[in-house]
Design a protein around this motif. Sequence first.
Motif, PDB file in Angstrom:
ATOM      1  N   ALA A 179       0.827  -1.206   0.000  1.00  0.00           N
ATOM      2  CA  ALA A 179       0.000   0.000   0.000  1.00  0.00           C
ATOM      3  C   ALA A 179       0.863   1.259   0.000  1.00  0.00           C
ATOM      4  N   ALA A 180       1.922   1.262   0.811  1.00  0.00           N
ATOM      5  CA  ALA A 180       2.812   2.425   0.870  1.00  0.00           C
ATOM      6  C   ALA A 180       3.568   2.608  -0.446  1.00  0.00           C
ATOM      7  N   THR A 181       4.023   1.508  -1.012  1.00  0.00           N
ATOM      8  CA  THR A 181       4.750   1.569  -2.278  1.00  0.00           C
ATOM      9  C   THR A 181       3.868   2.143  -3.382  1.00  0.00           C
ATOM     10  N   ALA A 182       2.596   1.776  -3.377  1.00  0.00           N
ATOM     11  CA  ALA A 182       1.659   2.273  -4.382  1.00  0.00           C
ATOM     12  C   ALA A 182       1.483   3.790  -4.292  1.00  0.00           C
ATOM     13  N   LEU A 183       1.744   4.341  -3.117  1.00  0.00           N
ATOM     14  CA  LEU A 183       1.634   5.791  -2.920  1.00  0.00           C
ATOM     15  C   LEU A 183       2.937   6.521  -3.223  1.00  0.00           C
ATOM     16  N   GLY A 184       3.966   5.771  -3.603  1.00  0.00           N
ATOM     17  CA  GLY A 184       5.246   6.385  -3.937  1.00  0.00           C
ATOM     18  C   GLY A 184       6.220   6.484  -2.787  1.00  0.00           C
ATOM     19  N   TRP A 185       5.844   5.938  -1.614  1.00  0.00           N
ATOM     20  CA  TRP A 185       6.752   5.950  -0.475  1.00  0.00           C
ATOM     21  C   TRP A 185       7.827   4.872  -0.671  1.00  0.00           C
ATOM     22  N   ASN A 186       8.983   5.089  -0.089  1.00  0.00           N
ATOM     23  CA  ASN A 186       9.943   3.995   0.062  1.00  0.00           C
ATOM     24  C   ASN A 186       9.428   3.108   1.186  1.00  0.00           C
ATOM     25  N   ALA A 187       9.380   1.807   0.961  1.00  0.00           N
ATOM     26  CA  ALA A 187       8.817   0.915   1.962  1.00  0.00           C
ATOM     27  C   ALA A 187       9.778  -0.230   2.241  1.00  0.00           C
ATOM     28  N   VAL A 188      10.008  -0.465   3.507  1.00  0.00           N
ATOM     29  CA  VAL A 188      10.919  -1.529   3.949  1.00  0.00           C
ATOM     30  C   VAL A 188      10.109  -2.583   4.672  1.00  0.00           C
ATOM     31  N   HIS A 189      10.066  -3.784   4.104  1.00  0.00           N
ATOM     32  CA  HIS A 189       9.364  -4.895   4.755  1.00  0.00           C
ATOM     33  C   HIS A 189      10.258  -5.440   5.860  1.00  0.00           C
ATOM     34  N   HIS A 190       9.860  -5.203   7.091  1.00  0.00           N
ATOM     35  CA  HIS A 190      10.676  -5.560   8.244  1.00  0.00           C
ATOM     36  C   HIS A 190      10.512  -7.038   8.576  1.00  0.00           C
ATOM     37  N   THR A 191      11.581  -7.792   8.416  1.00  0.00           N
ATOM     38  CA  THR A 191      11.608  -9.189   8.863  1.00  0.00           C
ATOM     39  C   THR A 191      12.594  -9.372  10.003  1.00  0.00           C
ATOM     40  N   ASN A 192      13.648  -8.554  10.002  1.00  0.00           N
ATOM     41  CA  ASN A 192      14.571  -8.497  11.133  1.00  0.00           C
ATOM     42  C   ASN A 192      15.304  -7.164  11.086  1.00  0.00           C
ATOM     43  N   ALA A 193      15.812  -6.751  12.225  1.00  0.00           N
ATOM     44  CA  ALA A 193      16.408  -5.424  12.338  1.00  0.00           C
ATOM     45  C   ALA A 193      17.654  -5.274  11.471  1.00  0.00           C
ATOM     46  N   GLU A 194      18.422  -6.337  11.335  1.00  0.00           N
ATOM     47  CA  GLU A 194      19.650  -6.268  10.547  1.00  0.00           C
ATOM     48  C   GLU A 194      19.356  -5.939   9.087  1.00  0.00           C
ATOM     49  N   GLN A 195      18.369  -6.628   8.515  1.00  0.00           N
ATOM     50  CA  GLN A 195      18.022  -6.367   7.119  1.00  0.00           C
ATOM     51  C   GLN A 195      17.410  -4.984   6.950  1.00  0.00           C
ATOM     52  N   THR A 196      16.586  -4.591   7.906  1.00  0.00           N
ATOM     53  CA  THR A 196      15.982  -3.264   7.826  1.00  0.00           C
ATOM     54  C   THR A 196      17.050  -2.189   7.907  1.00  0.00           C
ATOM     55  N   GLU A 197      18.010  -2.350   8.805  1.00  0.00           N
ATOM     56  CA  GLU A 197      19.095  -1.382   8.941  1.00  0.00           C
ATOM     57  C   GLU A 197      19.911  -1.290   7.650  1.00  0.00           C
ATOM     58  N   ALA A 198      20.168  -2.424   7.027  1.00  0.00           N
ATOM     59  CA  ALA A 198      20.916  -2.428   5.777  1.00  0.00           C
ATOM     60  C   ALA A 198      20.153  -1.687   4.686  1.00  0.00           C
ATOM     61  N   ARG A 199      18.846  -1.898   4.651  1.00  0.00           N
ATOM     62  CA  ARG A 199      18.020  -1.204   3.649  1.00  0.00           C
ATOM     63  C   ARG A 199      18.007   0.301   3.903  1.00  0.00           C
ATOM     64  N   LEU A 200      17.921   0.700   5.156  1.00  0.00           N
ATOM     65  CA  LEU A 200      17.942   2.127   5.482  1.00  0.00           C
ATOM     66  C   LEU A 200      19.277   2.758   5.094  1.00  0.00           C
ATOM     67  N   ARG A 201      20.374   2.042   5.319  1.00  0.00           N
ATOM     68  CA  ARG A 201      21.679   2.551   4.907  1.00  0.00           C
ATOM     69  C   ARG A 201      21.728   2.724   3.391  1.00  0.00           C
ATOM     70  N   ALA A 202      21.164   1.748   2.679  1.00  0.00           N
ATOM     71  CA  ALA A 202      21.163   1.827   1.215  1.00  0.00           C
ATOM     72  C   ALA A 202      20.371   3.038   0.725  1.00  0.00           C
ATOM     73  N   LEU A 203      19.413   3.472   1.532  1.00  0.00           N
ATOM     74  CA  LEU A 203      18.622   4.660   1.185  1.00  0.00           C
ATOM     75  C   LEU A 203      19.300   5.945   1.664  1.00  0.00           C
ATOM     76  N   GLY A 204      20.468   5.816   2.250  1.00  0.00           N
ATOM     77  CA  GLY A 204      21.250   6.975   2.642  1.00  0.00           C
ATOM     78  C   GLY A 204      21.050   7.455   4.052  1.00  0.00           C
ATOM     79  N   LEU A 205      20.371   6.656   4.860  1.00  0.00           N
ATOM     80  CA  LEU A 205      20.129   7.071   6.236  1.00  0.00           C
ATOM     81  C   LEU A 205      21.288   6.678   7.146  1.00  0.00           C
ATOM     82  N   PRO A 206      21.583   7.479   8.156  1.00  0.00           N
ATOM     83  CA  PRO A 206      22.748   7.243   9.022  1.00  0.00           C
ATOM     84  C   PRO A 206      22.430   6.267  10.156  1.00  0.00           C
ATOM     85  N   VAL A 207      22.401   4.973   9.838  1.00  0.00           N
ATOM     86  CA  VAL A 207      22.139   3.970  10.875  1.00  0.00           C
ATOM     87  C   VAL A 207      23.277   2.972  10.922  1.00  0.00           C
TER      88      VAL A 207
END
Length: 207
Positions: A179-207
């Motif tokens: 639903a978020a992706t359809a609205l143009g948001w970047n969306a991270v499907h959280h399955t574990n914190a490590e993968q989510t953190e990696a995705r956030l870094r790839a989007l340029g966030l300082p984590v």
Amino acid sequence: MAIKAVVFDFGGVLIDWNPEYVYSRLIPDATERRWFMDNVVVSDWVLQQDAGQTIADGNAELIARFPEHEALIRAFYERWQEMVAGVLEEGVALVDKLEAADVPLFGLTNWSAETFPWAWERFPVLQRFREVVVSGRVLVAKPDPAIFALMWTEIEKHLPGIQPQEVVFIDDNAKNIRAATALGWNAVHHTNAEQTEARLRALGLPV
């Protein structure tokens, strides 16, 4: 575009909530328990309360369909607090890192208005967001685009002119991610914190 805001789901990302914590004790047999979870207290029924139906009405509706399971149905909300094991520390660590970097944070949660105040008072991490939209209070739940529109209104109050592609939404439910992706948001499907953190870094966030 640079990311200017992050929106967190709560259950499954920051809060460890699972009905199995109660029903594993009430229905020890795994096969019997699975049937009950898959056929009686199903996610769509829970979503009705998350979208504003009262617990009393939700119970009445389900008990009318499954009168032989009345006690087990009532246990869902009578023992709801026992379904909450506490915070998910790795998720809270993500909030810590983003907050330390002054990234604006928002909360968007499917949660009954009747049970949310208990969690709000007990888990301080929930109070660290600029705005929180609770489905049970606004009477609409994810993945309905209407609740994302309400969240967007709150985001824009703090960040006028922000664009959808400048927002990241983190949720453990794939339907909400779509639903978020359809609205143009970047969306991270959280399955574990490590993968989510990696995705956030790839989007340029300082984590």
